[in-house]
Design an enzyme around this catalytic site. Structure first.
Site, mmCIF file in Angstrom:
data_model
loop_
_atom_site.group_PDB
_atom_site.id
_atom_site.type_symbol
_atom_site.label_atom_id
_atom_site.label_comp_id
_atom_site.label_asym_id
_atom_site.label_seq_id
_atom_site.Cartn_x
_atom_site.Cartn_y
_atom_site.Cartn_z
ATOM 1 C CG ASN A 9 74.442 -34.910 -18.025
ATOM 2 O OD1 ASN A 9 74.940 -35.952 -18.467
ATOM 3 N ND2 ASN A 9 75.163 -33.897 -17.602
ATOM 4 C CE LYS A 11 75.680 -34.476 -13.975
ATOM 5 N NZ LYS A 11 75.953 -33.612 -12.856
ATOM 6 C CG HIS A 93 77.786 -30.496 -17.758
ATOM 7 N ND1 HIS A 93 78.484 -30.683 -16.597
ATOM 8 C CD2 HIS A 93 76.478 -30.684 -17.461
ATOM 9 C CE1 HIS A 93 77.626 -30.982 -15.631
ATOM 10 N NE2 HIS A 93 76.408 -30.987 -16.125
ATOM 11 C CD GLU A 95 79.483 -32.943 -13.810
ATOM 12 O OE1 GLU A 95 79.297 -33.821 -14.674
ATOM 13 O OE2 GLU A 95 78.690 -32.729 -12.875
ATOM 14 C CD GLU A 165 73.393 -28.225 -15.734
ATOM 15 O OE1 GLU A 165 72.498 -29.030 -15.474
ATOM 16 O OE2 GLU A 165 74.558 -28.573 -15.968
ATOM 17 N N GLY A 171 74.508 -31.554 -8.190
ATOM 18 C CA GLY A 171 74.848 -32.729 -7.388
ATOM 19 C C GLY A 171 75.014 -32.446 -5.909
ATOM 20 C CB SER A 210 69.826 -30.208 -6.687
ATOM 21 O OG SER A 210 71.200 -30.485 -6.423
HETATM 22 P P1 13P Z 1 72.082 -32.917 -10.621
HETATM 23 O O1 13P Z 1 70.634 -32.896 -11.078
HETATM 24 O O2 13P Z 1 72.533 -34.281 -10.196
HETATM 25 O O3 13P Z 1 72.357 -31.841 -9.637
HETATM 26 O O4 13P Z 1 72.975 -32.586 -11.926
HETATM 27 C C1 13P Z 1 72.671 -31.482 -12.691
HETATM 28 C C2 13P Z 1 73.475 -31.536 -13.930
HETATM 29 O O5 13P Z 1 74.679 -31.330 -13.909
HETATM 30 C C3 13P Z 1 72.784 -31.877 -15.180
HETATM 31 O O6 13P Z 1 73.597 -31.629 -16.280
#
Ligand code: 13P
Length: 251
Positions: A9, A11, A93, A95, A165, A171, A210
């Site tokens: 992803n 983002k 997701h 976010e 997740e 992150g 992560s």
């Molecule tokens: P990170 O791997 O940067 O923690 O992000 C995970 C994520 O949100 C993937 O959709």
């Protein structure tokens, strides 16, 4: 045996030049043992579909509208994504849930819209740190799944991928331990099995939060962890390919 898969992803990251160099390195990946899909921002989907053509690399979008067409300024439909050559789409997701207020029911409707458009929805679930600390992880994920199963039903599951997740791991550099991930993945599979046992056994459940080259192998060694949904590390070709190798060898 379920095939492993790694999903990147991006983002809101990328650019025409950096995408090109990343895709050059990813497009030679051998997907016979573990699949690979990347989720670029909307403006780069065509570029990525073109670069991935003829390779095993698949392309997905980060979101879609629950509607097919109409007066929804700024939205993109599943049909448009499918027409472009996308095969996957992220749905729900964390976010999108926290920054854009997407509810469990809306996420479920988006999964249905993806399925109708012939896309594979990658439906994300997960708990916050406060929810985990108050021992509500299973209650939270249970209600996210209940909405999905209630609204979308097992028809949608036939083509869906799930992603666990934990919000506190996204992150942050904090990864769920392999045992924590396994516990939730097994819980998800059991909940799906209550609705459709045969689908539960073939359902791919990815872990995200992560994931790095250094921790991927131990996560993917867990029996119910079928691969990873990777954020930051998917923007670095060497790191993402290392994660993919971990998936291929865990298969
Ligand atoms: P990170 O791997 O940067 O923690 O992000 C995970 C994520 O949100 C993937 O959709």
């Amino acid at each position: 045996m379920r095939k492993k898969m790694v999903a990147g992803n991006w983002k809101m990251n990328g650019g025409l030049a950096s995408n090109e160099s990343l895709l050059q390195q990813l497009r030679s990946v051998d997907v016979s043992r573990a699949g690979m899909v990347v989720f670029p921002p909307f403006p780069y989907l065509q570029q990525c579909v073109d670069h991935a053509a003829g390779s095993g690399l698949e392309i997905g979008a980060q979101d879609l509208s629950e509607f097919e067409n109409g007066a929804y300024t700024g939205e993109v439909s599943g049909g448009m994504l499918a027409e472009l050559g996308c095969r996957y789409v992220l749905v729900g997701h964390s976010e999108r849930r926290t920054l854009h207020g997407e509810t469990n029911e809306q996420v479920a409707r988006k999964a249905v819209a993806a399925h109708r458009a012939g896309l594979v929805p990658v439906v994300c679930v997960g708990e916050t740190r406060a929810e985990r600390e108050s021992e509500r992880t299973e209650a939270v994920i249970g209600s996210q799944l209940a909405a999905l199963l209630g609204v979308a039903g097992s028809d949608v599951l036939a083509s869906a991928v799930l992603a666990y997740e934990p919000v506190w791991a996204i992150g942050t550099g904090l990864t769920a331990s392999p045992e924590q991930a396994q516990e939730v993945h097994a819980f998800i599979r059991t909940r799906v099995a209550a609705v459709d046992a045969s689908r539960a056994s073939t359902l791919q459940i990815l872990y995200g939060g992560s994931v790095k080259g250094a921790n991927a192998a131990t996560l993917f060694a867990m029996p119910d962890v079928d691969g990873g949904l990777v954020g930051g590390a998917s923007l670095v070709a060497t790191e993402f390919l290392e994660i993919h190798r971990a998936a291929a060898f865990a298969a």
